[in-house]
Design an enzyme around this catalytic site. Structure first.
Site, PDB file in Angstrom:
ATOM      1  N   MET A   9       0.848  -2.158  12.423  1.00 33.05           N
ATOM      2  CA  MET A   9       0.253  -3.206  13.249  1.00 33.05           C
ATOM      3  C   MET A   9       0.333  -2.924  14.755  1.00 33.05           C
ATOM      4  SD  MET A   9      -0.973  -4.721  10.776  1.00 33.05           S
ATOM      5  CE  MET A   9      -1.714  -6.264  11.265  1.00 33.05           C
TER       6      MET A   9
ATOM      7  N   SER B 287     -11.749  -1.967   3.738  1.00 31.27           N
ATOM      8  CA  SER B 287     -12.378  -0.704   4.141  1.00 31.27           C
ATOM      9  C   SER B 287     -11.307   0.329   4.465  1.00 31.27           C
ATOM     10  CB  SER B 287     -13.211  -0.891   5.414  1.00 31.27           C
ATOM     11  OG  SER B 287     -14.113  -1.945   5.290  1.00 31.27           O
TER      12      SER B 287
ATOM     13  N   ASP C 219     -10.225  -0.109  14.719  1.00 29.04           N
ATOM     14  CA  ASP C 219     -10.906  -0.389  13.438  1.00 29.04           C
ATOM     15  C   ASP C 219     -12.364   0.075  13.445  1.00 29.04           C
ATOM     16  OD1 ASP C 219      -8.574  -1.652  12.547  1.00 29.04           O
ATOM     17  OD2 ASP C 219      -9.192  -3.576  13.353  1.00 29.04           O
TER      18      ASP C 219
ATOM     19  N   HIS D  38      -8.205  -1.436   6.299  1.00 34.22           N
ATOM     20  CA  HIS D  38      -8.410  -2.692   7.027  1.00 34.22           C
ATOM     21  C   HIS D  38      -8.940  -3.748   6.050  1.00 34.22           C
ATOM     22  CE1 HIS D  38      -9.008  -5.200  10.529  1.00 34.22           C
ATOM     23  NE2 HIS D  38     -10.203  -5.525  10.058  1.00 34.22           N
TER      24      HIS D  38
ATOM     25  N   ASN E 281       0.842  -1.209   0.000  1.00 32.69           N
ATOM     26  CA  ASN E 281       0.000   0.000   0.000  1.00 32.69           C
ATOM     27  C   ASN E 281       0.872   1.252   0.000  1.00 32.69           C
ATOM     28  OD1 ASN E 281      -2.955  -0.658   0.042  1.00 32.69           O
ATOM     29  ND2 ASN E 281      -2.273  -1.982   1.715  1.00 32.69           N
TER      30      ASN E 281
ATOM     31  N   THR F 267     -10.335   6.582  14.972  1.00 33.22           N
ATOM     32  CA  THR F 267     -10.815   7.048  16.284  1.00 33.22           C
ATOM     33  C   THR F 267     -10.154   6.140  17.332  1.00 33.22           C
ATOM     34  OG1 THR F 267     -12.720   5.576  16.107  1.00 33.22           O
ATOM     35  CG2 THR F 267     -13.049   7.862  15.391  1.00 33.22           C
TER      36      THR F 267
ATOM     37  N   ASN G 175      -7.037   4.803   8.075  1.00 35.76           N
ATOM     38  CA  ASN G 175      -6.503   3.444   8.161  1.00 35.76           C
ATOM     39  C   ASN G 175      -7.155   2.579   7.088  1.00 35.76           C
ATOM     40  OD1 ASN G 175      -5.192   1.120   9.330  1.00 35.76           O
ATOM     41  ND2 ASN G 175      -7.137   0.577  10.300  1.00 35.76           N
TER      42      ASN G 175
ATOM     43  N   ILE H 250      -1.434  -0.545  18.024  1.00 34.39           N
ATOM     44  CA  ILE H 250      -2.620   0.235  18.382  1.00 34.39           C
ATOM     45  C   ILE H 250      -2.169   1.617  18.856  1.00 34.39           C
ATOM     46  CG2 ILE H 250      -4.606   0.355  19.933  1.00 34.39           C
ATOM     47  CD1 ILE H 250      -4.678  -2.715  19.834  1.00 34.39           C
ATOM     48  N   LEU H 251      -2.676   2.633  18.187  1.00 32.81           N
ATOM     49  CA  LEU H 251      -2.273   3.998  18.540  1.00 32.81           C
ATOM     50  C   LEU H 251      -2.978   4.434  19.821  1.00 32.81           C
ATOM     51  CD1 LEU H 251      -2.435   5.507  14.960  1.00 32.81           C
ATOM     52  CD2 LEU H 251      -0.374   5.287  16.347  1.00 32.81           C
TER      53      LEU H 251
END
Ligand code: GAR
Length: 210
Positions: free
Chosen positions: A86, A132, A141, A105, A16, A137, A103, A88-89
């Site tokens: 990969m 998607s 996801d 997914h 990507n 947020t 993002n 989690i923010l």
């Protein structure tokens, strides 16, 4: 023409990332990838970014989130793009980047948040699967969905064959969504996405964007 500064976060292969950078070099593109950031020193995407002339920074394991935050600021990034990142923010990060972070997914959200999406779609006997793109947020996801591409599951599909077909759609869809955000055709406010000034009721598809 105003060009939006994009920062791309990735952890691995980087297909990507590559398609996003390649699209940015086409005439009339409204975004520029000013920095690529990874948490993985051996990510193949590092070489792809470097070969395509994009600054690539590897963040250390300790306090990685603050390093990323600083780098994005230093490069004056206006839109943060997660492309196979990969981790989690943290909530604070997501709040500070609200409406300015997207993002991709590999499922038709809200189905199959988290990992092993292709396997789960096959196990569930789904007929349609896909990918998607959503604004980020704090919930994993879960932000407002911008666009989706559907892929038909075929008899005999394996996790690998399905993943490959979904990835093809991802690589086409992501650059076009970014182009539309950079040209202000797509905007996000108050958990709602608008396209050409009109709130969307369902996710856009690649055809809508071209
Ligand atoms: C892509 O399939 C992307 O949707 C997925 O990781 C892959 C990265 O591929 N992202 C997630 O699962 C995030 N939840 P790439 O490195 O070749 O772009």
């Amino acid at each position: 023409m105003r060009v939006m500064k994009i920062g791309v976060l990735f952890s691995g292969r980087g297909t990507n990332l590559k398609s996003i950078i390649e699209r940015s070099k086409q005439e009339g593109c409204c975004y520029e990838v000013v920095v690529a950031i990874t948490d993985n020193l051996s990510a193949p995407g590092i070489q792809l970014a470097t070969e395509l002339g994009v600054n690539c920074v590897v963040v250390p394991n300790k306090n990685w989130e603050w390093h990323i935050y600083d780098i994005l600021n230093k490069f004056n990034v206006e839109l943060t793009v997660l492309a196979g990142f990969m981790r989690i923010l943290p909530t604070l990060f997501c709040m500070r980047w609200e409406n300015r972070c997207i993002n991709i997914h590999p499922s038709l959200l809200p189905k199959y948040k988290g990992l092993h999406t292709h396997r789960r779609a096959l196990e569930a006997g789904d007929v349609i699967h896909g990918c998607s793109i959503h604004f980020v947020t704090p919930e994993l996801d879960d932000g407002p969905i911008v666009a989706q591409e559907q892929v038909l599951i075929q008899p005999g599909d394996t996790e690998q064959s399905l993943a490959a077909r979904v990835l093809e759609r991802e690589n086409l869809l992501y650059p076009e969504v970014i182009q539309c955000i950079a040209s202000r055709k797509i905007t996000s406010f108050d958990n709602k996405v608008s396209f050409n000034g009109v709130k969307i009721e369902s996710p856009l598809s690649l055809n809508d964007l071209l």
